[in-house]
Design a protein around this motif. Structure first.
Motif, PDB file in Angstrom:
ATOM      1  N   TYR A 177       0.797  -1.227   0.000  1.00 32.75           N
ATOM      2  CA  TYR A 177       0.000   0.000   0.000  1.00 32.75           C
ATOM      3  C   TYR A 177       0.829   1.276   0.000  1.00 32.75           C
ATOM      4  O   TYR A 177       0.622   2.144  -0.862  1.00 32.75           O
ATOM      5  CB  TYR A 177      -0.940  -0.003   1.214  1.00 32.75           C
ATOM      6  CG  TYR A 177      -1.759   1.263   1.332  1.00 32.75           C
ATOM      7  CD1 TYR A 177      -2.827   1.502   0.475  1.00 32.75           C
ATOM      8  CD2 TYR A 177      -1.444   2.230   2.298  1.00 32.75           C
ATOM      9  CE1 TYR A 177      -3.576   2.662   0.579  1.00 32.75           C
ATOM     10  CE2 TYR A 177      -2.182   3.384   2.403  1.00 32.75           C
ATOM     11  CZ  TYR A 177      -3.237   3.604   1.551  1.00 32.75           C
ATOM     12  OH  TYR A 177      -3.964   4.746   1.647  1.00 32.75           O
ATOM     13  N   GLU A 178       1.770   1.435   0.945  1.00 32.94           N
ATOM     14  CA  GLU A 178       2.478   2.702   1.086  1.00 32.94           C
ATOM     15  C   GLU A 178       3.321   3.028  -0.152  1.00 32.94           C
ATOM     16  O   GLU A 178       3.279   4.141  -0.664  1.00 32.94           O
ATOM     17  CB  GLU A 178       3.359   2.682   2.340  1.00 32.94           C
ATOM     18  CG  GLU A 178       2.569   2.720   3.640  1.00 32.94           C
ATOM     19  CD  GLU A 178       1.719   3.978   3.774  1.00 32.94           C
ATOM     20  OE1 GLU A 178       2.124   5.035   3.234  1.00 32.94           O
ATOM     21  OE2 GLU A 178       0.659   3.913   4.409  1.00 32.94           O
ATOM     22  N   LYS A 181       1.028   3.737  -3.160  1.00 33.54           N
ATOM     23  CA  LYS A 181       0.432   5.082  -3.106  1.00 33.54           C
ATOM     24  C   LYS A 181       1.428   6.130  -3.585  1.00 33.54           C
ATOM     25  O   LYS A 181       1.076   7.034  -4.364  1.00 33.54           O
ATOM     26  CB  LYS A 181      -0.025   5.395  -1.682  1.00 33.54           C
ATOM     27  CG  LYS A 181      -0.719   6.745  -1.548  1.00 33.54           C
ATOM     28  CD  LYS A 181      -1.307   6.930  -0.158  1.00 33.54           C
ATOM     29  CE  LYS A 181      -0.225   7.129   0.872  1.00 33.54           C
ATOM     30  NZ  LYS A 181      -0.793   7.491   2.200  1.00 33.54           N
ATOM     31  N   ILE A 185       0.694   8.328  -7.009  1.00 33.89           N
ATOM     32  CA  ILE A 185       0.597   9.792  -6.971  1.00 33.89           C
ATOM     33  C   ILE A 185       1.639  10.421  -7.889  1.00 33.89           C
ATOM     34  O   ILE A 185       1.349  11.346  -8.659  1.00 33.89           O
ATOM     35  CB  ILE A 185       0.774  10.305  -5.526  1.00 33.89           C
ATOM     36  CG1 ILE A 185      -0.419   9.885  -4.664  1.00 33.89           C
ATOM     37  CG2 ILE A 185       0.919  11.823  -5.510  1.00 33.89           C
ATOM     38  CD1 ILE A 185      -0.271  10.239  -3.194  1.00 33.89           C
ATOM     39  N   SER A 244      -5.782   2.379  -9.022  1.00 31.26           N
ATOM     40  CA  SER A 244      -6.346   3.105  -7.882  1.00 31.26           C
ATOM     41  C   SER A 244      -7.464   2.300  -7.228  1.00 31.26           C
ATOM     42  O   SER A 244      -7.536   2.186  -5.995  1.00 31.26           O
ATOM     43  CB  SER A 244      -6.888   4.470  -8.333  1.00 31.26           C
ATOM     44  OG  SER A 244      -5.861   5.287  -8.826  1.00 31.26           O
ATOM     45  N   LEU A 247      -6.052  -0.776  -5.453  1.00 28.60           N
ATOM     46  CA  LEU A 247      -5.361  -0.385  -4.232  1.00 28.60           C
ATOM     47  C   LEU A 247      -6.359  -0.102  -3.113  1.00 28.60           C
ATOM     48  O   LEU A 247      -6.172  -0.531  -1.968  1.00 28.60           O
ATOM     49  CB  LEU A 247      -4.492   0.845  -4.503  1.00 28.60           C
ATOM     50  CG  LEU A 247      -3.640   1.354  -3.342  1.00 28.60           C
ATOM     51  CD1 LEU A 247      -2.599   0.318  -2.949  1.00 28.60           C
ATOM     52  CD2 LEU A 247      -2.955   2.660  -3.717  1.00 28.60           C
ATOM     53  N   PHE A 248      -7.442   0.575  -3.432  1.00 23.73           N
ATOM     54  CA  PHE A 248      -8.459   0.907  -2.426  1.00 23.73           C
ATOM     55  C   PHE A 248      -9.163  -0.358  -1.932  1.00 23.73           C
ATOM     56  O   PHE A 248      -9.340  -0.555  -0.733  1.00 23.73           O
ATOM     57  CB  PHE A 248      -9.482   1.870  -3.032  1.00 23.73           C
ATOM     58  CG  PHE A 248     -10.621   2.200  -2.107  1.00 23.73           C
ATOM     59  CD1 PHE A 248     -10.463   3.167  -1.130  1.00 23.73           C
ATOM     60  CD2 PHE A 248     -11.830   1.541  -2.212  1.00 23.73           C
ATOM     61  CE1 PHE A 248     -11.510   3.475  -0.278  1.00 23.73           C
ATOM     62  CE2 PHE A 248     -12.877   1.838  -1.366  1.00 23.73           C
ATOM     63  CZ  PHE A 248     -12.723   2.812  -0.392  1.00 23.73           C
ATOM     64  N   THR A 251      -6.935  -2.711   0.394  1.00 20.59           N
ATOM     65  CA  THR A 251      -6.527  -2.260   1.722  1.00 20.59           C
ATOM     66  C   THR A 251      -7.689  -1.848   2.600  1.00 20.59           C
ATOM     67  O   THR A 251      -7.582  -1.871   3.821  1.00 20.59           O
ATOM     68  CB  THR A 251      -5.574  -1.060   1.600  1.00 20.59           C
ATOM     69  OG1 THR A 251      -6.263   0.007   0.917  1.00 20.59           O
ATOM     70  CG2 THR A 251      -4.334  -1.430   0.806  1.00 20.59           C
ATOM     71  N   PHE A 255      -7.627   6.101  -0.458  1.00 20.90           N
ATOM     72  CA  PHE A 255      -6.365   6.397  -1.146  1.00 20.90           C
ATOM     73  C   PHE A 255      -5.876   7.798  -0.789  1.00 20.90           C
ATOM     74  O   PHE A 255      -4.739   8.025  -0.475  1.00 20.90           O
ATOM     75  CB  PHE A 255      -6.576   6.249  -2.653  1.00 20.90           C
ATOM     76  CG  PHE A 255      -5.390   6.654  -3.468  1.00 20.90           C
ATOM     77  CD1 PHE A 255      -4.147   6.103  -3.229  1.00 20.90           C
ATOM     78  CD2 PHE A 255      -5.520   7.598  -4.471  1.00 20.90           C
ATOM     79  CE1 PHE A 255      -3.049   6.462  -3.976  1.00 20.90           C
ATOM     80  CE2 PHE A 255      -4.420   7.966  -5.219  1.00 20.90           C
ATOM     81  CZ  PHE A 255      -3.185   7.393  -4.968  1.00 20.90           C
ATOM     82  N   VAL A 256      -6.759   8.766  -0.846  1.00 25.27           N
ATOM     83  CA  VAL A 256      -6.485  10.133  -0.396  1.00 25.27           C
ATOM     84  C   VAL A 256      -7.749  10.607   0.301  1.00 25.27           C
ATOM     85  O   VAL A 256      -8.803   9.984   0.173  1.00 25.27           O
ATOM     86  CB  VAL A 256      -6.160  11.074  -1.587  1.00 25.27           C
ATOM     87  CG1 VAL A 256      -4.810  10.725  -2.183  1.00 25.27           C
ATOM     88  CG2 VAL A 256      -7.229  11.029  -2.645  1.00 25.27           C
ATOM     89  N   SER A 262     -11.073   6.555  -5.833  1.00 23.38           N
ATOM     90  CA  SER A 262     -10.600   5.475  -6.701  1.00 23.38           C
ATOM     91  C   SER A 262     -11.607   5.167  -7.802  1.00 23.38           C
ATOM     92  O   SER A 262     -11.235   4.932  -8.956  1.00 23.38           O
ATOM     93  CB  SER A 262     -10.320   4.217  -5.877  1.00 23.38           C
ATOM     94  OG  SER A 262     -11.504   3.767  -5.232  1.00 23.38           O
TER      95      SER A 262
END
Length: 406
Positions: A177-178, A181, A185, A244, A247-248, A251, A255-256, A262
């Protein structure tokens, strides 16, 4: 023609040779990931990948030797209005290797693949920033250009940003994840760095071509280059949206700090990708028609620039295949398969003539090393000698000859 010596080959090893790695890399990726899987496609794709790695490492080592043994070639390259554009081929060639690592070595079986892709991605970002920021500066401040001599090669220093952004979306899909991200971005920012400027150059080139007609025969294949930022721009914005969402969902985190970001990224990316792909269809049609017309009216000899046809077509196929999967559309799938076959045939054609050119050493030519390219007492800012306009009317030539005779 006398064969060049090894030192002459090194000295004349222009950065445009990295376009061979671009075409080889994208062809291998498309064969490996083709929607119509066939027996041996994965093996064939990995053979292309291995060849691409050998070519890239060899070209990189030769380039390092060139700029170490002949350091003056660095300044000549950067100040040359034509050859400096090809600096962007190196980060794009490396990007095909990064993508291949992700596609051909699944993280479930090869635990080292995500880390390798992550490291190579940031190396590619560094090369990309040099191309996108340094080369345009030399173009603006030092080199001499005119609308009449403007070609699609102006895209080459800028397109690496679009390619690197798309590569980032691929790399982010296999990271935790980290790190995912961070890469995602950064990819959106890099996409914004390159795609809008690419569209400006394409619009400018379209206007220029309408006024001054097609480029000369030796640069005829360059009309395909705008297909690169269009194809990779479409693939990049599509895949960033897809990544995106993955990823969402994987986890359970936002995401933001924006709700549904996403899903908006995937929906918006799909719509924008479709629009850009449609523009690509127009350019593909015009490029094919112009090249056929040019080949029918001129004798066009093979040169290293022909590799500039393979990568733009390849990334456009990547966008086509992504739309086929995302929209579950058979038409995109079939069209992508037909283009993949065409690209593979084109790759073998280019490789055959390239190997022949290597054997004869005729293809080792660096225009930035021609006598008129060396600095004079008036420095590099001196006005270049006017060049004849491509396609000058025969009557004008005859009139000038009559005037000189009088």
């Amino acid at each position: 023609m006398k064969r060049k010596s090894f030192p002459d080959i090194i000295k004349n090893f222009a950065p445009s040779w990295f376009s061979v790695t671009m075409g080889t890399g994208i062809t291998g990726i498309l064969i490996y990931t083709t929607p119509y899987q066939f027996h041996g496609c994965h093996t064939l794709g990995k053979i292309f990948f291995a060849l691409n790695c050998i070519l890239f490492i060899s070209f990189f080592v030769i380039s390092v030797i060139r700029y170490t043994v002949f350091p003056y070639t660095i300044n000549l390259l950067l100040c040359h209005p034509g050859q400096s554009m090809f600096i962007g081929t190196m980060p794009m060639g490396l990007a095909t290797i990064v993508n291949s690592v992700v596609f051909m070595f699944p993280k479930e079986q090869y635990h080292w693949a995500p880390n390798l892709a992550f490291v190579l991605y940031f190396i590619d970002v560094a090369f990309m920033l040099f191309s996108v920021l340094v080369v345009p500066f030399f173009k603006l401040a030092i080199q001499k250009h005119s609308m009449e001599t403007m070609y699609t090669t102006w895209l080459l220093p800028i397109v690496p940003a679009v390619v690197t952004a798309a590569t980032g979306s691929v790399v982010a899909s296999v990271l935790e994840y980290e790190r995912a991200k961070l890469v995602l971005i950064l990819s959106y920012l890099i996409w914004g760095l390159g795609f809008p400027l690419s569209m400006c150059i394409i619009a400018f080139y379209y206007s220029k071509t309408v006024i001054y007609k097609l480029p000369p025969p030796e640069l005829l294949i360059s009309v395909f280059l705008p297909l690169g930022p269009l194809g990779q721009g479409s693939f990049g914005i599509l895949n960033m949206g897809i990544t995106s969402t993955k990823l969402f969902n994987a986890t359970g985190k936002e995401f933001v700090p924006v709700d549904m970001i996403s899903k908006v990224a995937e929906a918006g990316g799909t719509l924008m990708g479709l629009v850009i792909w449609g523009f690509g269809i127009f350019w593909l049609s015009m490029a094919v028609a112009c090249v056929i017309y040019g080949l029918a009216h001129n004798e066009v000899k093979f040169n290293i620039g022909w590799w500039g046809l393979t990568f733009p077509l390849g990334v456009f196929i990547s966008s086509t295949n992504t739309l086929a999967t995302l929209l579950q559309n058979r038409g995109f799938k079939i069209f992508g398969a037909v283009l993949t076959i065409s690209l593979t045939i084109l790759w073998f054609y280019c490789m055959f003539f390239t190997l022949r050119g290597i054997y004869t050493t005729k293809m080792f030519v660096a225009p930035c090393l021609t006598p008129q390219s060396f600095p004079t007492d008036n420095n590099v800012d001196q006005e270049p000698q006017p060049e004849p306009k491509p396609g000058t009317d025969e009557m004008e030539v005859l009139e000038r000859e009559l005037e000189s005779a009088e």
